[in-house]
Scaffold this active site. Structure first.
Site, PDB file in Angstrom:
ATOM      1  N   GLN A 257       0.823  -1.219   0.000  1.00  0.00           N
ATOM      2  CA  GLN A 257       0.000   0.000   0.000  1.00  0.00           C
ATOM      3  C   GLN A 257       0.856   1.268   0.000  1.00  0.00           C
ATOM      4  O   GLN A 257       0.341   2.358  -0.256  1.00  0.00           O
ATOM      5  CB  GLN A 257      -0.929   0.027   1.213  1.00  0.00           C
ATOM      6  CG  GLN A 257      -2.029  -1.028   1.162  1.00  0.00           C
ATOM      7  CD  GLN A 257      -2.962  -0.863   2.337  1.00  0.00           C
ATOM      8  OE1 GLN A 257      -2.695  -1.367   3.418  1.00  0.00           O
ATOM      9  NE2 GLN A 257      -4.048  -0.128   2.129  1.00  0.00           N
TER      10      GLN A 257
ATOM     11  N   LEU B 156      -7.568   1.903   3.087  1.00  0.00           N
ATOM     12  CA  LEU B 156      -6.960   3.191   2.735  1.00  0.00           C
ATOM     13  C   LEU B 156      -6.666   3.284   1.233  1.00  0.00           C
ATOM     14  O   LEU B 156      -6.627   4.380   0.683  1.00  0.00           O
ATOM     15  CB  LEU B 156      -5.663   3.405   3.529  1.00  0.00           C
ATOM     16  CG  LEU B 156      -5.799   3.617   5.044  1.00  0.00           C
ATOM     17  CD1 LEU B 156      -4.423   3.709   5.690  1.00  0.00           C
ATOM     18  CD2 LEU B 156      -6.627   4.850   5.366  1.00  0.00           C
TER      19      LEU B 156
ATOM     20  N   HIS C 207      -7.339  -9.078   6.686  1.00  0.00           N
ATOM     21  CA  HIS C 207      -7.378  -8.065   5.617  1.00  0.00           C
ATOM     22  C   HIS C 207      -5.946  -7.698   5.179  1.00  0.00           C
ATOM     23  O   HIS C 207      -5.648  -7.660   3.988  1.00  0.00           O
ATOM     24  CB  HIS C 207      -8.139  -6.839   6.135  1.00  0.00           C
ATOM     25  CG  HIS C 207      -8.179  -5.670   5.198  1.00  0.00           C
ATOM     26  ND1 HIS C 207      -9.355  -5.187   4.666  1.00  0.00           N
ATOM     27  CD2 HIS C 207      -7.186  -4.880   4.694  1.00  0.00           C
ATOM     28  CE1 HIS C 207      -9.081  -4.148   3.874  1.00  0.00           C
ATOM     29  NE2 HIS C 207      -7.780  -3.946   3.881  1.00  0.00           N
TER      30      HIS C 207
HETATM   31 NI    NI Z   1      -6.528  -2.482   3.085  1.00  0.00          NI
END
Ligand code: NI
Length: 163
Positions: free
Chosen positions: A55, A94, A135
């Site tokens: 991410q 996010l 997750h």
């Molecule tokens: Ni995530």
């Protein structure tokens, strides 16, 4: 000093790429130490429940989890046991701003990982903690919650297809 890293937003390809394990020796490298500090800082500033290295554009098996006791850093994490019992709850990410969906996850998981010093840790997680771990570990396999979710909404509107 820890700094805020830009979050990669779906459909950025880095979110789907393969993530590699770290060698214990790499955890001593300043570059990796700084990445971990920056991930923790970014997660806190963005108010995320967790954050995975892809991410922030790094295809490494590192996840940070926000817990009551502070930031839990998991290096090369693995789920050893998943409970048969599952629960459906709404999730967001996010990397997918304003998108939410209902995801079925195991209620309990047993996890092993290295901590940021390279020490082997094992623990059990339940409820929301277990959900966040599942997750984040999905991120490390290039899996996003929209791959598993139903009733996906964006800005309050139901999306017919999210991928
Ligand atoms: Ni995530």
């Amino acid at each position: 000093m820890a700094k805020l890293l830009p979050i990669k937003i779906y459909p950025c390809p880095v979110l789907r790429q393969k993530n590699r394990n770290l060698k214990t020796a790499e955890l001593q490298k300043n570059e990796i130490k700084q990445l971990i500090l920056n991930m923790a800082e970014t997660m806190k500033q963005k108010d995320g429940a967790g954050l995975a290295a892809p991410q922030v554009g790094q295809n490494l098996r590192i996840a940070a989890i926000n817990t009551e006791d502070g930031v839990l850093v998991l290096i090369n994490p693995k789920i050893l046991i998943k409970s048969w019992r599952q629960e459906i709850m709404e999730e967001g990410c996010l990397s997918l701003p304003e998108i939410f969906g209902l995801v079925k996850r195991s209620l309990k998981v047993n996890v092993t990982a290295l901590d940021s010093d390279g020490k082997r840790i094992r623990f059990k997680a339940t409820g929301m903690f277990a959900r966040v771990i599942q997750h984040e570990l999905d991120h490390l396999d290039g899996v996003l919650f929209i791959d598993k979710a139903r009733e996906i909404t964006q800005g309050g509107k139901i999306l017919e297809k999210a991928r």
